[in-house]
Design a protein around this motif. Structure first.
Motif, PDB file in Angstrom:
ATOM      1  N   GLY A   1      -6.001  52.869 -69.366  1.00 60.69           N
ATOM      2  CA  GLY A   1      -5.607  52.217 -70.605  1.00 60.69           C
ATOM      3  C   GLY A   1      -5.022  53.120 -71.666  1.00 60.69           C
ATOM      4  N   GLY A   2      -4.576  54.320 -71.286  1.00 55.97           N
ATOM      5  CA  GLY A   2      -4.038  55.242 -72.278  1.00 55.97           C
ATOM      6  C   GLY A   2      -2.673  55.768 -71.911  1.00 55.97           C
ATOM      7  N   CYS A   3      -2.163  56.610 -72.794  1.00 52.79           N
ATOM      8  CA  CYS A   3      -0.956  57.382 -72.520  1.00 52.79           C
ATOM      9  C   CYS A   3      -1.296  58.843 -72.777  1.00 52.79           C
ATOM     10  N   GLY A   4      -1.332  59.639 -71.720  1.00 52.56           N
ATOM     11  CA  GLY A   4      -1.539  61.078 -71.825  1.00 52.56           C
ATOM     12  C   GLY A   4      -0.318  61.825 -71.336  1.00 52.56           C
ATOM     13  N   GLY A   5       0.860  61.294 -71.604  1.00 51.03           N
ATOM     14  CA  GLY A   5       2.091  61.914 -71.120  1.00 51.03           C
ATOM     15  C   GLY A   5       2.272  63.338 -71.606  1.00 51.03           C
ATOM     16  N   CYS A   6       1.781  63.643 -72.812  1.00 51.96           N
ATOM     17  CA  CYS A   6       1.893  65.003 -73.334  1.00 51.96           C
ATOM     18  C   CYS A   6       0.966  65.961 -72.597  1.00 51.96           C
ATOM     19  N   LEU A   7       0.026  65.436 -71.824  1.00 54.42           N
ATOM     20  CA  LEU A   7      -0.913  66.245 -71.053  1.00 54.42           C
ATOM     21  C   LEU A   7      -0.474  66.379 -69.596  1.00 54.42           C
ATOM     22  N   THR A   8       0.022  65.290 -69.022  1.00 56.64           N
ATOM     23  CA  THR A   8       0.310  65.246 -67.585  1.00 56.64           C
ATOM     24  C   THR A   8       1.795  65.220 -67.258  1.00 56.64           C
ATOM     25  N   GLY A   9       2.634  64.852 -68.225  1.00 59.78           N
ATOM     26  CA  GLY A   9       4.059  64.671 -67.955  1.00 59.78           C
ATOM     27  C   GLY A   9       4.399  63.280 -67.470  1.00 59.78           C
ATOM     28  N   LEU A  10       3.384  62.436 -67.245  1.00 61.04           N
ATOM     29  CA  LEU A  10       3.616  61.057 -66.808  1.00 61.04           C
ATOM     30  C   LEU A  10       3.427  60.118 -67.992  1.00 61.04           C
ATOM     31  N   HIS A  11       4.528  59.589 -68.507  1.00 61.11           N
ATOM     32  CA  HIS A  11       4.486  58.635 -69.610  1.00 61.11           C
ATOM     33  C   HIS A  11       4.578  57.214 -69.057  1.00 61.11           C
ATOM     34  N   PRO A  12       4.048  56.231 -69.770  1.00 56.02           N
ATOM     35  CA  PRO A  12       4.126  54.853 -69.267  1.00 56.02           C
ATOM     36  C   PRO A  12       5.550  54.326 -69.184  1.00 56.02           C
ATOM     37  N   ILE A  13       6.460  54.975 -69.916  1.00 55.51           N
ATOM     38  CA  ILE A  13       7.865  54.589 -69.863  1.00 55.51           C
ATOM     39  C   ILE A  13       8.708  55.842 -70.054  1.00 55.51           C
ATOM     40  N   SER A  14       9.757  55.961 -69.282  1.00 53.81           N
ATOM     41  CA  SER A  14      10.573  57.174 -69.293  1.00 53.81           C
ATOM     42  C   SER A  14      11.558  57.158 -70.456  1.00 53.81           C
ATOM     43  N   GLN A  15      12.223  58.294 -70.669  1.00 57.61           N
ATOM     44  CA  GLN A  15      13.242  58.375 -71.717  1.00 57.61           C
ATOM     45  C   GLN A  15      14.382  57.404 -71.463  1.00 57.61           C
ATOM     46  N   GLU A  16      14.569  57.048 -70.197  1.00 60.94           N
ATOM     47  CA  GLU A  16      15.624  56.105 -69.834  1.00 60.94           C
ATOM     48  C   GLU A  16      15.154  54.657 -69.893  1.00 60.94           C
ATOM     49  N   GLY A  17      13.880  54.447 -70.251  1.00 64.94           N
ATOM     50  CA  GLY A  17      13.357  53.097 -70.383  1.00 64.94           C
ATOM     51  C   GLY A  17      12.761  52.515 -69.119  1.00 64.94           C
ATOM     52  N   VAL A  18      12.493  53.355 -68.126  1.00 64.55           N
ATOM     53  CA  VAL A  18      11.930  52.881 -66.858  1.00 64.55           C
ATOM     54  C   VAL A  18      10.407  52.911 -66.951  1.00 64.55           C
ATOM     55  N   ILE A  19       9.754  51.788 -66.640  1.00 62.36           N
ATOM     56  CA  ILE A  19       8.299  51.690 -66.691  1.00 62.36           C
ATOM     57  C   ILE A  19       7.700  52.374 -65.468  1.00 62.36           C
ATOM     58  N   TYR A  20       6.697  53.216 -65.698  1.00 62.25           N
ATOM     59  CA  TYR A  20       6.054  53.943 -64.611  1.00 62.25           C
ATOM     60  C   TYR A  20       5.053  53.036 -63.909  1.00 62.25           C
ATOM     61  N   LYS A  21       5.103  53.029 -62.600  1.00 59.90           N
ATOM     62  CA  LYS A  21       4.185  52.226 -61.799  1.00 59.90           C
ATOM     63  C   LYS A  21       3.124  53.133 -61.182  1.00 59.90           C
ATOM     64  N   THR A  22       1.854  52.883 -61.500  1.00 55.83           N
ATOM     65  CA  THR A  22       0.775  53.707 -60.954  1.00 55.83           C
ATOM     66  C   THR A  22       0.446  53.288 -59.527  1.00 55.83           C
ATOM     67  N   LYS A  23      -0.127  54.217 -58.777  1.00 57.52           N
ATOM     68  CA  LYS A  23      -0.501  53.965 -57.391  1.00 57.52           C
ATOM     69  C   LYS A  23      -1.917  53.363 -57.331  1.00 57.52           C
ATOM     70  N   GLU A  24      -2.393  53.170 -56.106  1.00 56.53           N
ATOM     71  CA  GLU A  24      -3.736  52.629 -55.920  1.00 56.53           C
ATOM     72  C   GLU A  24      -4.794  53.669 -56.284  1.00 56.53           C
ATOM     73  N   LEU A  25      -5.952  53.201 -56.772  1.00 56.47           N
ATOM     74  CA  LEU A  25      -7.056  54.102 -57.054  1.00 56.47           C
ATOM     75  C   LEU A  25      -7.752  54.515 -55.766  1.00 56.47           C
ATOM     76  N   THR A  26      -8.283  55.720 -55.773  1.00 50.95           N
ATOM     77  CA  THR A  26      -9.078  56.181 -54.643  1.00 50.95           C
ATOM     78  C   THR A  26     -10.543  55.849 -54.906  1.00 50.95           C
ATOM     79  N   PRO A  27     -11.384  55.904 -53.896  1.00 50.36           N
ATOM     80  CA  PRO A  27     -12.817  55.667 -54.123  1.00 50.36           C
ATOM     81  C   PRO A  27     -13.457  56.735 -54.992  1.00 50.36           C
ATOM     82  N   ALA A  28     -12.838  57.924 -55.045  1.00 51.67           N
ATOM     83  CA  ALA A  28     -13.427  59.022 -55.812  1.00 51.67           C
ATOM     84  C   ALA A  28     -13.481  58.669 -57.290  1.00 51.67           C
ATOM     85  N   SER A  29     -14.491  59.196 -57.983  1.00 51.35           N
ATOM     86  CA  SER A  29     -14.616  58.974 -59.418  1.00 51.35           C
ATOM     87  C   SER A  29     -15.325  60.166 -60.025  1.00 51.35           C
ATOM     88  N   VAL A  30     -15.163  60.332 -61.344  1.00 51.82           N
ATOM     89  CA  VAL A  30     -15.796  61.459 -62.044  1.00 51.82           C
ATOM     90  C   VAL A  30     -16.448  60.960 -63.319  1.00 51.82           C
TER      91      VAL A  30
END
Length: 523
Positions: A494-523
């Motif tokens: 539910g956040g945007c950490g693009g300044c941390l990871t380089g992955l923003h919810p939307i690119s400079q060109e306006g393309v929405i980022y699609k996340t992959k499936e979650l793994t069973p692992a958790s922290v």
């Protein structure tokens, strides 16, 4: 109505750009002078979001009037301006904005709120928090020459003024469907005020009530300043229309959390402001979480992740670092001492040092002006000191502060940081424009190298999972899901950490980022 001859502007000279706190008022039963005072008080409550300038636009039945200037609301709106703008009829609406550089040149055409005119001379006034993407596409849509240095907001206002449709409701919705990026908008047209948030919900926009009228602001603290009742936050993608008839949603918002900016939680917002934890709580403010509570929780999680052996005391760097450090001290058992004070009587004491990026060379002087140490050598001699801060961006402020503490006599200086290492620029409304200016990027994210650059003994960042756990805390230790691509951890929570990871919810060109499936692992 024509307002072109009634726009007054005082323009600052230094070269900067624009954004970041917005306000809108529609109070049909409140006299003009009271409305103006409410607007200015509200802007004062938003000044921490944008300290490079402020502006206000008032629309009544006869005139549209604007005033802009450098500095905060107190500097921008002196007594003679307030007296002048208090004269006239009850306004249809008022829009205010506090400025913070992200996109475009500092020029008269970029001052906000800004007004464009349709083909039949209807005024369209825009206040914007955030940053649009796909700017070149927006320019093409405008279909006319755009001045050099024009901001994204300037381009959007022209695009909206040229929109086709049978009503402004229709024109606003169709225009928003053509743009992308991070935006919260307050738009004034005719006797109506429109509010809108981007479909990803990156920037905040709150709706409050005063009497039988309404107020919209970027942050709840501004509502408290004017004794307004908080109603809710707009949904992501929602468009609302306000006039003397009341509030009407003209485009329904989207369900789900979206990707609210995590730097809003960490840095931008005041400790006494609050945000909803889930999309289900948008209209249930009593369940919201204060920024103070969140930052304290970050400190507690830092104590679980990084204990400083034999530390003598913890100090919070005013203001955002204080709750982080209190949480750390409470959880670790290391005493808390407020031995660094914010000097509110020094001219630099009012400013947020990260945002004054127009004069990076003078940062050490400004740090010494803003922050004062309790300088008794007996307190500091040979001490192991923990300094708590919300984030380290460029490193200039933390370097100057480290030098101050070591010069006072400390033996070791250890930093605890309530935000992971900032590694990437932001194109969604935060003035981090190049990799090179970010101290973490220059040092490949290595805390040892970062500590060496600022002269500290160690740098200790909160983990991404620790940060997210603090944001989502609900009275128990949360299990934070980890996606297959661990850089997506902020996006899937539910956040945007693009300044941390380089992955923003939307690119400079306006393309929405699609996340992959979650793994069973958790922290």
């Amino acid at each position: 109505m024509s307002g072109k001859e009634n726009i007054a502007v005082s323009s600052p000279e230094w070269s900067l750009e624009e954004k970041c706190g917005i306000l809108g008022l529609c109070l049909p039963s409140v006299d003009r002078n009271s409305q103006l005072n409410i607007a200015i008080k509200g802007e004062i409550g938003l000044w921490h979001r944008g300290q490079q300038g402020a502006g206000i636009t008032i629309k009544d039945r006869k005139y549209l009037r604007s005033h802009h200037g450098e500095g905060g609301p107190e500097q921008t709106f002196p007594r003679d301006i307030i007296d002048d703008f208090s004269k006239g009829e009850i306004p249809d609406w008022i829009i205010g904005q506090t400025r913070y550089g992200t996109n475009g040149a500092w020029d008269r055409i970029n001052l906000q709120p800004m007004t464009a005119y349709s083909a039949n001379n209807e005024a369209v006034t825009v206040g914007h928090n955030g940053q649009f993407t796909a700017i070149e596409k927006m320019k093409e849509e405008v279909g006319e020459s755009i001045p050099d240095g024009a901001s994204d907001t300037y381009i959007f206002s022209r695009l909206l003024a040229k929109a086709q449709g049978s009503s402004w409701d229709e024109k606003i919705i169709s225009t928003l469907e053509k743009v992308s990026g991070a935006y919260s908008l307050v738009i004034g047209i005719g006797d109506s005020l429109y509010l809108a948030r981007d479909p990803q919900g990156i920037r905040p926009l709150m709706l409050g009530k005063i009497g039988d009228g309404f107020i919209a602001v970027s942050e709840t603290n501004a509502l408290d300043k004017v004794e307004s009742t908080l109603i809710r936050q707009l949904k992501r993608g929602e468009v609302v229309k306000i006039n003397k008839e009341g509030v009407k949603t003209i485009k329904e918002g989207l369900d789900g959390e979206g990707n609210f900016c995590d730097f809003e939680w960490d840095y931008f917002s005041r400790p006494d402001s609050s945000y909803p934890l889930t999309a289900e709580d948008l209209d249930n403010p009593e369940k919201w979480r204060s920024i103070y509570e969140f930052r304290k929780e970050c400190g507690r999680n830092l104590a679980k992740e990084h204990i400083i052996p034999n530390a003598d005391f913890v100090i919070g760097i005013p203001d955002s670092g204080v709750p982080v450090s209190i949480g750390y001290a409470n959880a670790s058992g290391i005493p808390y001492e407020q031995l660094i004070l914010r000097d509110h009587y020094d001219p630099n004491g009012k400013w947020r040092l990260f945002q004054t990026d127009y004069d990076k060379g003078g940062i050490q002087q400004r740090v010494h002006g803003k922050l004062s140490l309790v300088s008794n050598p007996r307190i500091w001699k040979d001490k192991i000191v923990v300094l708590g801060e919300d984030s380290i961006v460029r490193g200039d402020t933390s370097k100057a502060t480290t030098e101050m503490v070591l010069d006072a006599g400390a033996k070791e200086v250890h930093w605890i940081i309530g935000f992971p290492a900032l590694m990437h620029p932001c194109h969604l409304g935060v003035s981090m424009r190049t990799n090179e200016e970010l101290i973490a990027w220059r040092n490949n994210g290595d805390p040892k190298k970062i500590a060496e650059e600022i002269g500290a003994t160690s740098i200790n960042y909160i983990s991404p999972a620790g940060f997210i756990r603090a944001r989502l805390k609900s009275g128990r230790d949360l299990i934070v899901p980890v996606p297959q691509n661990q850089k997506e951890i902020f996006l899937v929570n539910g956040g945007c950490g693009g300044c941390l990871t380089g992955l923003h919810p939307i690119s400079q060109e306006g393309v929405i980022y699609k996340t992959k499936e979650l793994t069973p692992a958790s922290v």
